[in-house]
Design a protein around this motif. Sequence first.
Motif, PDB file in Angstrom:
ATOM      1  N   ALA A   1       1.004  -1.496   0.126  1.00 35.32           N
ATOM      2  CA  ALA A   1       0.458  -0.294  -0.200  1.00 35.32           C
ATOM      3  C   ALA A   1       1.035   1.092   0.194  1.00 35.32           C
ATOM      4  CB  ALA A   1      -0.814  -0.292   1.183  1.00 35.32           C
ATOM      5  N   ALA A   2       2.246   1.072   0.939  1.00 39.09           N
ATOM      6  CA  ALA A   2       2.619   2.677   0.703  1.00 39.09           C
ATOM      7  C   ALA A   2       3.935   2.419  -0.318  1.00 39.09           C
ATOM      8  CB  ALA A   2       3.765   2.047   2.237  1.00 39.09           C
ATOM      9  N   ILE A   3       4.209   1.460  -0.975  1.00 38.01           N
ATOM     10  CA  ILE A   3       4.874   1.203  -2.337  1.00 38.01           C
ATOM     11  C   ILE A   3       3.604   2.051  -3.560  1.00 38.01           C
ATOM     12  CG2 ILE A   3       5.130   0.134  -4.452  1.00 38.01           C
ATOM     13  CD1 ILE A   3       6.668  -1.500  -1.963  1.00 38.01           C
ATOM     14  N   ILE A   4       2.525   1.653  -3.588  1.00 36.50           N
ATOM     15  CA  ILE A   4       1.351   2.189  -4.414  1.00 36.50           C
ATOM     16  C   ILE A   4       1.317   3.677  -4.317  1.00 36.50           C
ATOM     17  CG2 ILE A   4      -1.325   2.316  -4.733  1.00 36.50           C
ATOM     18  CD1 ILE A   4       0.365  -0.363  -5.968  1.00 36.50           C
ATOM     19  N   CYS A   5       1.168   4.572  -2.827  1.00 37.25           N
ATOM     20  CA  CYS A   5       0.862   5.441  -2.844  1.00 37.25           C
ATOM     21  C   CYS A   5       1.908   6.361  -3.128  1.00 37.25           C
ATOM     22  CB  CYS A   5       0.767   5.644  -1.463  1.00 37.25           C
ATOM     23  SG  CYS A   5      -1.056   5.611  -0.531  1.00 37.25           S
ATOM     24  N   ARG A   6       3.146   6.074  -3.115  1.00 38.48           N
ATOM     25  CA  ARG A   6       4.306   6.887  -3.081  1.00 38.48           C
ATOM     26  C   ARG A   6       4.628   6.395  -5.036  1.00 38.48           C
ATOM     27  NH1 ARG A   6       7.412   3.494   0.838  1.00 38.48           N
ATOM     28  NH2 ARG A   6       6.960   4.396   2.257  1.00 38.48           N
ATOM     29  N   MET A   7       4.236   6.140  -5.175  1.00 34.61           N
ATOM     30  CA  MET A   7       4.271   5.168  -7.606  1.00 34.61           C
ATOM     31  C   MET A   7       2.890   6.350  -7.839  1.00 34.61           C
ATOM     32  SD  MET A   7       3.391   1.479  -9.025  1.00 34.61           S
ATOM     33  CE  MET A   7       2.796   1.872 -10.695  1.00 34.61           C
ATOM     34  N   LEU A   8       2.241   7.069  -7.187  1.00 39.47           N
ATOM     35  CA  LEU A   8       1.027   7.672  -7.191  1.00 39.47           C
ATOM     36  C   LEU A   8       1.487   9.320  -7.058  1.00 39.47           C
ATOM     37  CD1 LEU A   8      -2.038   5.961  -6.351  1.00 39.47           C
ATOM     38  CD2 LEU A   8      -1.237   5.751  -9.223  1.00 39.47           C
ATOM     39  N   GLY A   9       2.505   8.759  -6.465  1.00 44.34           N
ATOM     40  CA  GLY A   9       2.387  10.720  -5.858  1.00 44.34           C
ATOM     41  C   GLY A   9       1.926  10.828  -4.265  1.00 44.34           C
ATOM     42  N   GLU A  10       1.013   9.968  -3.938  1.00 47.32           N
ATOM     43  CA  GLU A  10       0.479  10.407  -3.111  1.00 47.32           C
ATOM     44  C   GLU A  10       0.553   9.908  -1.814  1.00 47.32           C
ATOM     45  OE1 GLU A  10      -3.171  11.275  -3.615  1.00 47.32           O
ATOM     46  OE2 GLU A  10      -3.179  11.309  -5.435  1.00 47.32           O
ATOM     47  N   THR A  11       1.453  11.215  -0.901  1.00 48.65           N
ATOM     48  CA  THR A  11       1.875  11.597   0.104  1.00 48.65           C
ATOM     49  C   THR A  11       1.848  12.370   0.835  1.00 48.65           C
ATOM     50  OG1 THR A  11       4.332  12.172  -0.967  1.00 48.65           O
ATOM     51  CG2 THR A  11       4.011   9.003  -0.972  1.00 48.65           C
ATOM     52  N   GLU A  12       1.236  13.257   0.366  1.00 48.52           N
ATOM     53  CA  GLU A  12       1.543  14.184   1.471  1.00 48.52           C
ATOM     54  C   GLU A  12      -0.752  14.218   1.644  1.00 48.52           C
ATOM     55  OE1 GLU A  12       3.570  16.266   1.457  1.00 48.52           O
ATOM     56  OE2 GLU A  12       5.062  15.303   1.185  1.00 48.52           O
ATOM     57  N   ASN A  13      -0.562  15.361   3.186  1.00 47.13           N
ATOM     58  CA  ASN A  13      -1.697  15.129   4.146  1.00 47.13           C
ATOM     59  C   ASN A  13      -2.609  13.985   3.647  1.00 47.13           C
ATOM     60  OD1 ASN A  13      -0.851  18.042   4.100  1.00 47.13           O
ATOM     61  ND2 ASN A  13      -1.549  18.119   2.525  1.00 47.13           N
ATOM     62  N   LEU A  14      -2.182  12.663   4.119  1.00 45.89           N
ATOM     63  CA  LEU A  14      -2.627  12.201   4.063  1.00 45.89           C
ATOM     64  C   LEU A  14      -3.783  10.971   4.925  1.00 45.89           C
ATOM     65  CD1 LEU A  14      -0.310   9.065   2.065  1.00 45.89           C
ATOM     66  CD2 LEU A  14      -2.249  10.469   1.602  1.00 45.89           C
ATOM     67  N   ALA A  15      -4.855  11.347   5.076  1.00 45.98           N
ATOM     68  CA  ALA A  15      -5.382  10.780   6.046  1.00 45.98           C
ATOM     69  C   ALA A  15      -5.886   9.671   6.807  1.00 45.98           C
ATOM     70  CB  ALA A  15      -7.278  11.389   5.581  1.00 45.98           C
ATOM     71  N   VAL A  16      -5.868   9.297   8.277  1.00 40.00           N
ATOM     72  CA  VAL A  16      -5.501   8.299   8.947  1.00 40.00           C
ATOM     73  C   VAL A  16      -7.070   7.514   9.130  1.00 40.00           C
ATOM     74  CG1 VAL A  16      -4.898   7.575  11.767  1.00 40.00           C
ATOM     75  CG2 VAL A  16      -3.591   8.937   9.843  1.00 40.00           C
TER      76      VAL A  16
ATOM     77  N   PHE B   1     -10.520  -0.264   8.534  1.00 40.12           N
ATOM     78  CA  PHE B   1     -10.053  -2.171   8.836  1.00 40.12           C
ATOM     79  C   PHE B   1     -10.031  -2.204   9.956  1.00 40.12           C
ATOM     80  CE2 PHE B   1      -8.612  -0.051   4.876  1.00 40.12           C
ATOM     81  CZ  PHE B   1      -9.436  -1.571   3.765  1.00 40.12           C
ATOM     82  N   THR B   2     -10.677  -3.583  10.355  1.00 42.17           N
ATOM     83  CA  THR B   2     -10.459  -4.109  12.194  1.00 42.17           C
ATOM     84  C   THR B   2      -9.063  -4.125  12.515  1.00 42.17           C
ATOM     85  OG1 THR B   2     -10.882  -6.329  11.628  1.00 42.17           O
ATOM     86  CG2 THR B   2     -13.045  -5.257  11.585  1.00 42.17           C
ATOM     87  N   ASP B   3      -8.071  -4.232  12.016  1.00 45.94           N
ATOM     88  CA  ASP B   3      -7.243  -4.729  12.599  1.00 45.94           C
ATOM     89  C   ASP B   3      -6.102  -3.764  11.627  1.00 45.94           C
ATOM     90  OD1 ASP B   3      -7.129  -5.355   9.334  1.00 45.94           O
ATOM     91  OD2 ASP B   3      -6.185  -7.477   9.254  1.00 45.94           O
ATOM     92  N   VAL B   4      -6.382  -2.689  11.454  1.00 42.62           N
ATOM     93  CA  VAL B   4      -5.662  -1.702  10.995  1.00 42.62           C
ATOM     94  C   VAL B   4      -5.522   0.251  12.403  1.00 42.62           C
ATOM     95  CG1 VAL B   4      -4.758  -0.246   9.684  1.00 42.62           C
ATOM     96  CG2 VAL B   4      -5.288  -1.986   8.687  1.00 42.62           C
ATOM     97  N   GLN B   5      -5.238  -0.161  13.242  1.00 41.74           N
ATOM     98  CA  GLN B   5      -5.228   0.939  13.818  1.00 41.74           C
ATOM     99  C   GLN B   5      -4.739   2.202  13.559  1.00 41.74           C
ATOM    100  OE1 GLN B   5      -7.607   0.301  17.104  1.00 41.74           O
ATOM    101  NE2 GLN B   5      -7.135  -2.516  15.392  1.00 41.74           N
ATOM    102  N   GLU B   6      -4.850   3.447  14.041  1.00 49.88           N
ATOM    103  CA  GLU B   6      -4.882   4.192  13.784  1.00 49.88           C
ATOM    104  C   GLU B   6      -3.428   5.076  13.854  1.00 49.88           C
ATOM    105  OE1 GLU B   6      -6.874   8.385  15.240  1.00 49.88           O
ATOM    106  OE2 GLU B   6      -9.384   6.966  14.576  1.00 49.88           O
ATOM    107  N   ALA B   7      -2.943   4.136  14.744  1.00 50.41           N
ATOM    108  CA  ALA B   7      -1.086   4.240  15.028  1.00 50.41           C
ATOM    109  C   ALA B   7      -0.267   3.808  13.932  1.00 50.41           C
ATOM    110  CB  ALA B   7      -0.731   4.163  16.751  1.00 50.41           C
ATOM    111  N   TYR B   8      -1.261   2.307  13.266  1.00 53.41           N
ATOM    112  CA  TYR B   8      -0.595   1.365  12.888  1.00 53.41           C
ATOM    113  C   TYR B   8       0.215   2.702  11.806  1.00 53.41           C
ATOM    114  CZ  TYR B   8       0.969  -2.093   9.651  1.00 53.41           C
ATOM    115  OH  TYR B   8       1.234  -3.021   8.971  1.00 53.41           O
ATOM    116  N   TRP B   9       2.040   2.232  11.064  1.00 51.26           N
ATOM    117  CA  TRP B   9       3.147   3.054  10.474  1.00 51.26           C
ATOM    118  C   TRP B   9       2.021   3.023   8.981  1.00 51.26           C
ATOM    119  CZ3 TRP B   9       4.964   1.658   6.455  1.00 51.26           C
ATOM    120  CH2 TRP B   9       4.536   0.692   5.470  1.00 51.26           C
TER     121      TRP B   9
END
Length: 190
Positions: free
Chosen positions: A70-85, A90-98
């Motif tokens: 998911a991180a590689i995809i976002c970087r590939m698309l240039g989607e790295t700034e001001n991303l919402a948390v 998803f039930t297993d992805v907490q807000e603090a997850y990297w």
Amino acid sequence: MKFKIWNIVAGIVSVSMLICSASAATVFPDVDEDAPYADAAEYLSEIGVMQGDAQGNFNPDKTVTRAQMAAIICRMLGETENLAVDGGRFTDVQEAYWANRYIVKAAELGIISGYQNGSFKPENTVTYEQAVTMIVRVMNLEESALAAGGYPSGYVSVAEEYGFTHQLLTQSGDLMTRGQIAILVYNTRV
């Protein structure tokens, strides 16, 4: 969205290649210059899509998790700034997850999805067919993939048709390594 990151960074990479002296060695000590992923690893590192570890190694044989993809995809698309948390997507992805912000953005863009039980399983290794599906979606070719049979065969067929899988010696069910993901992503550039 299609080819967005490649158009932006192509000029930067071209200029940096002119400024820097030519070198036969790769930027990573653990990447042999004759490895099939050597050019991909170097290029993707230069444009910030994939990085090495703290010791400067690329770790080409390490598997890639769904969160890392998911991180590689976002970087590939240039989607790295001001991303919402979002701690509730998803039930297993907490807000603090990297990788929360990358997972959320890739899901918003329709590139990734979770499982029927509401989980994402971020630490699971991404499989060949999952990685190919994500790349086909990034390249705005999902309609063609659905017309060709859907998941997974239609996505694999479209990826093969467009050359995204060139030099990949993998098949459905295989767990993807960093070297293989580098080849797959590298093959999407214009």
